[in-house]
Design a protein around this motif. Structure first.
Motif, PDB file in Angstrom:
ATOM      1  N   MET A   1       0.822  -1.190   0.000  1.00 24.34           N
ATOM      2  CA  MET A   1       0.000   0.000   0.000  1.00 24.34           C
ATOM      3  C   MET A   1       0.874   1.265   0.000  1.00 24.34           C
ATOM      4  SD  MET A   1      -3.019   0.931  -0.164  1.00 24.34           S
ATOM      5  CE  MET A   1      -4.250   2.066   0.287  1.00 24.34           C
ATOM      6  N   GLN A   2       1.956   1.251   0.797  1.00 22.59           N
ATOM      7  CA  GLN A   2       2.849   2.408   0.838  1.00 22.59           C
ATOM      8  C   GLN A   2       3.482   2.660  -0.529  1.00 22.59           C
ATOM      9  OE1 GLN A   2       5.636   1.406   3.931  1.00 22.59           O
ATOM     10  NE2 GLN A   2       4.744   2.915   5.319  1.00 22.59           N
ATOM     11  N   THR A   3       3.803   1.589  -1.234  1.00 19.46           N
ATOM     12  CA  THR A   3       4.413   1.724  -2.553  1.00 19.46           C
ATOM     13  C   THR A   3       3.441   2.372  -3.525  1.00 19.46           C
ATOM     14  OG1 THR A   3       5.764  -0.230  -2.130  1.00 19.46           O
ATOM     15  CG2 THR A   3       5.552   0.467  -4.412  1.00 19.46           C
ATOM     16  N   ALA A   4       2.192   1.949  -3.497  1.00 17.77           N
ATOM     17  CA  ALA A   4       1.187   2.520  -4.393  1.00 17.77           C
ATOM     18  C   ALA A   4       0.980   4.004  -4.100  1.00 17.77           C
ATOM     19  CB  ALA A   4      -0.134   1.761  -4.255  1.00 17.77           C
ATOM     20  N   ILE A   5       0.914   4.365  -2.840  1.00 14.83           N
ATOM     21  CA  ILE A   5       0.742   5.770  -2.458  1.00 14.83           C
ATOM     22  C   ILE A   5       1.961   6.580  -2.899  1.00 14.83           C
ATOM     23  CG2 ILE A   5       0.592   7.353  -0.493  1.00 14.83           C
ATOM     24  CD1 ILE A   5      -1.103   5.170   0.905  1.00 14.83           C
ATOM     25  N   SER A   6       3.143   6.028  -2.723  1.00 12.92           N
ATOM     26  CA  SER A   6       4.371   6.703  -3.135  1.00 12.92           C
ATOM     27  C   SER A   6       4.390   6.946  -4.642  1.00 12.92           C
ATOM     28  CB  SER A   6       5.574   5.864  -2.718  1.00 12.92           C
ATOM     29  OG  SER A   6       6.756   6.394  -3.231  1.00 12.92           O
ATOM     30  N   ILE A   7       3.989   5.954  -5.414  1.00 12.27           N
ATOM     31  CA  ILE A   7       3.956   6.095  -6.871  1.00 12.27           C
ATOM     32  C   ILE A   7       2.912   7.127  -7.283  1.00 12.27           C
ATOM     33  CG2 ILE A   7       3.366   4.887  -9.016  1.00 12.27           C
ATOM     34  CD1 ILE A   7       4.747   2.415  -7.816  1.00 12.27           C
ATOM     35  N   ILE A   8       1.758   7.117  -6.647  1.00 10.01           N
ATOM     36  CA  ILE A   8       0.704   8.084  -6.970  1.00 10.01           C
ATOM     37  C   ILE A   8       1.176   9.507  -6.682  1.00 10.01           C
ATOM     38  CG2 ILE A   8      -1.585   8.901  -6.268  1.00 10.01           C
ATOM     39  CD1 ILE A   8      -2.342   5.907  -5.932  1.00 10.01           C
ATOM     40  N   ILE A   9       1.824   9.708  -5.542  1.00  9.02           N
ATOM     41  CA  ILE A   9       2.337  11.042  -5.202  1.00  9.02           C
ATOM     42  C   ILE A   9       3.399  11.476  -6.212  1.00  9.02           C
ATOM     43  CG2 ILE A   9       3.702  12.333  -3.505  1.00  9.02           C
ATOM     44  CD1 ILE A   9       2.199  10.730  -1.332  1.00  9.02           C
ATOM     45  N   SER A  10       4.312  10.588  -6.545  1.00  6.80           N
ATOM     46  CA  SER A  10       5.370  10.907  -7.500  1.00  6.80           C
ATOM     47  C   SER A  10       4.798  11.259  -8.867  1.00  6.80           C
ATOM     48  CB  SER A  10       6.328   9.719  -7.626  1.00  6.80           C
ATOM     49  OG  SER A  10       7.291   9.954  -8.604  1.00  6.80           O
ATOM     50  N   MET A  11       3.854  10.476  -9.353  1.00  2.00           N
ATOM     51  CA  MET A  11       3.259  10.743 -10.655  1.00  2.00           C
ATOM     52  C   MET A  11       2.435  12.032 -10.648  1.00  2.00           C
ATOM     53  SD  MET A  11       4.457   8.432 -12.575  1.00  2.00           S
ATOM     54  CE  MET A  11       3.479   8.498 -14.037  1.00  2.00           C
ATOM     55  N   THR A  12       1.732  12.296  -9.552  1.00  2.00           N
ATOM     56  CA  THR A  12       0.955  13.534  -9.448  1.00  2.00           C
ATOM     57  C   THR A  12       1.866  14.750  -9.477  1.00  2.00           C
ATOM     58  OG1 THR A  12      -0.741  12.377  -8.161  1.00  2.00           O
ATOM     59  CG2 THR A  12      -0.733  14.779  -8.038  1.00  2.00           C
ATOM     60  N   LEU A  13       2.961  14.698  -8.730  1.00  5.30           N
ATOM     61  CA  LEU A  13       3.913  15.813  -8.749  1.00  5.30           C
ATOM     62  C   LEU A  13       4.524  15.985 -10.134  1.00  5.30           C
ATOM     63  CD1 LEU A  13       5.727  15.367  -5.326  1.00  5.30           C
ATOM     64  CD2 LEU A  13       4.241  17.249  -6.007  1.00  5.30           C
ATOM     65  N   SER A  14       4.881  14.888 -10.774  1.00  7.48           N
ATOM     66  CA  SER A  14       5.477  14.961 -12.112  1.00  7.48           C
ATOM     67  C   SER A  14       4.508  15.579 -13.107  1.00  7.48           C
ATOM     68  CB  SER A  14       5.874  13.562 -12.586  1.00  7.48           C
ATOM     69  OG  SER A  14       6.824  12.990 -11.724  1.00  7.48           O
ATOM     70  N   LEU A  15       3.278  15.113 -13.095  1.00  2.00           N
ATOM     71  CA  LEU A  15       2.284  15.652 -14.023  1.00  2.00           C
ATOM     72  C   LEU A  15       1.946  17.102 -13.703  1.00  2.00           C
ATOM     73  CD1 LEU A  15      -0.013  12.522 -14.374  1.00  2.00           C
ATOM     74  CD2 LEU A  15       1.608  13.429 -16.054  1.00  2.00           C
ATOM     75  N   SER A  16       1.975  17.463 -12.425  1.00  5.51           N
ATOM     76  CA  SER A  16       1.738  18.860 -12.042  1.00  5.51           C
ATOM     77  C   SER A  16       2.852  19.764 -12.557  1.00  5.51           C
ATOM     78  CB  SER A  16       1.636  18.986 -10.522  1.00  5.51           C
ATOM     79  OG  SER A  16       0.528  18.264 -10.036  1.00  5.51           O
ATOM     80  N   LEU A  17       4.085  19.288 -12.472  1.00 13.26           N
ATOM     81  CA  LEU A  17       5.204  20.061 -13.001  1.00 13.26           C
ATOM     82  C   LEU A  17       5.097  20.242 -14.508  1.00 13.26           C
ATOM     83  CD1 LEU A  17       8.110  18.502 -10.950  1.00 13.26           C
ATOM     84  CD2 LEU A  17       7.448  20.904 -10.913  1.00 13.26           C
ATOM     85  N   LEU A  18       4.656  19.216 -15.196  1.00 14.20           N
ATOM     86  CA  LEU A  18       4.577  19.253 -16.649  1.00 14.20           C
ATOM     87  C   LEU A  18       3.302  19.913 -17.177  1.00 14.20           C
ATOM     88  CD1 LEU A  18       5.937  15.693 -17.445  1.00 14.20           C
ATOM     89  CD2 LEU A  18       7.124  17.872 -17.737  1.00 14.20           C
ATOM     90  N   SER A  19       2.346  20.183 -16.298  1.00 15.23           N
ATOM     91  CA  SER A  19       1.041  20.687 -16.731  1.00 15.23           C
ATOM     92  C   SER A  19       1.108  22.066 -17.370  1.00 15.23           C
ATOM     93  CB  SER A  19       0.068  20.723 -15.549  1.00 15.23           C
ATOM     94  OG  SER A  19       0.431  21.757 -14.642  1.00 15.23           O
ATOM     95  N   GLY A  20       2.035  22.883 -16.930  1.00 14.55           N
ATOM     96  CA  GLY A  20       2.124  24.231 -17.472  1.00 14.55           C
ATOM     97  C   GLY A  20       1.215  25.225 -16.774  1.00 14.55           C
ATOM     98  N   ILE A  21       0.396  24.766 -15.845  1.00 14.11           N
ATOM     99  CA  ILE A  21      -0.469  25.657 -15.074  1.00 14.11           C
ATOM    100  C   ILE A  21       0.408  26.306 -14.004  1.00 14.11           C
ATOM    101  CG2 ILE A  21      -2.501  25.809 -13.593  1.00 14.11           C
ATOM    102  CD1 ILE A  21      -3.490  23.229 -15.010  1.00 14.11           C
ATOM    103  N   GLY A  22       0.511  27.622 -14.041  1.00 11.30           N
ATOM    104  CA  GLY A  22       1.469  28.362 -13.215  1.00 11.30           C
ATOM    105  C   GLY A  22       1.445  28.022 -11.738  1.00 11.30           C
ATOM    106  N   GLN A  23       0.303  28.183 -11.092  1.00 14.06           N
ATOM    107  CA  GLN A  23       0.242  27.957  -9.649  1.00 14.06           C
ATOM    108  C   GLN A  23       0.436  26.493  -9.283  1.00 14.06           C
ATOM    109  OE1 GLN A  23      -3.509  29.722  -8.608  1.00 14.06           O
ATOM    110  NE2 GLN A  23      -2.546  31.682  -8.105  1.00 14.06           N
ATOM    111  N   LEU A  24      -0.103  25.600 -10.095  1.00 12.65           N
ATOM    112  CA  LEU A  24       0.046  24.168  -9.830  1.00 12.65           C
ATOM    113  C   LEU A  24       1.506  23.739  -9.977  1.00 12.65           C
ATOM    114  CD1 LEU A  24      -1.365  21.501  -9.182  1.00 12.65           C
ATOM    115  CD2 LEU A  24      -1.731  21.202 -11.634  1.00 12.65           C
ATOM    116  N   SER A  25       2.165  24.216 -11.011  1.00 20.62           N
ATOM    117  CA  SER A  25       3.577  23.890 -11.218  1.00 20.62           C
ATOM    118  C   SER A  25       4.443  24.457 -10.098  1.00 20.62           C
ATOM    119  CB  SER A  25       4.066  24.452 -12.553  1.00 20.62           C
ATOM    120  OG  SER A  25       3.417  23.823 -13.616  1.00 20.62           O
ATOM    121  N   GLN A  26       4.126  25.670  -9.670  1.00 18.39           N
ATOM    122  CA  GLN A  26       4.900  26.288  -8.591  1.00 18.39           C
ATOM    123  C   GLN A  26       4.697  25.536  -7.278  1.00 18.39           C
ATOM    124  OE1 GLN A  26       3.995  30.416  -7.979  1.00 18.39           O
ATOM    125  NE2 GLN A  26       5.912  30.786  -6.886  1.00 18.39           N
TER     126      GLN A  26
END
Length: 105
Positions: A1-26
């Protein structure tokens, strides 16, 4: 379960960085900085041993691709120094986890 949560957090942060939405990326950038600082503190204080080391060895192959994508997202979103720092701390944590401990004589 910890691994799945870790992967979800990592992917969410990565996609947020790549989204191009200013406040979300910041926001994602600042979260990445805080997580990186905590990872360095844990690494330098020698917290990668016993249970943590076993968990890293057990889940390494599952978390490999999300980690690479995380570093890619940092570099591509204009934060190459943070990407390099994240790569270095991840490499040191994995190297420490897989290091063979010297047996006492």
């Amino acid at each position: 379960m910890q691994t799945a949560i870790s992967i979800i957090i990592s992917m969410t942060l990565s996609l947020s960085l790549l989204s191009g939405i200013g406040q979300l990326s910041q926001f994602a950038f600042y979260v990445c900085v805080i997580m990186n600082v905590l990872a360095w503190i844990g690494m330098l204080l020698g917290m990668v041993k016993d249970e943590v080391s076993a968990r890293v060895r057990r889940t390494f192959w599952i978390q490999f691709m999300p980690s690479i994508f995380y570093v890619y997202a940092l570099i591509f979103s204009g934060h190459p120094m943070l990407g390099a720092s994240v790569f270095m701390v991840q490499f040191l944590i994995v190297a420490t986890a897989f290091r063979k401990e010297a047996k006492p004589a």
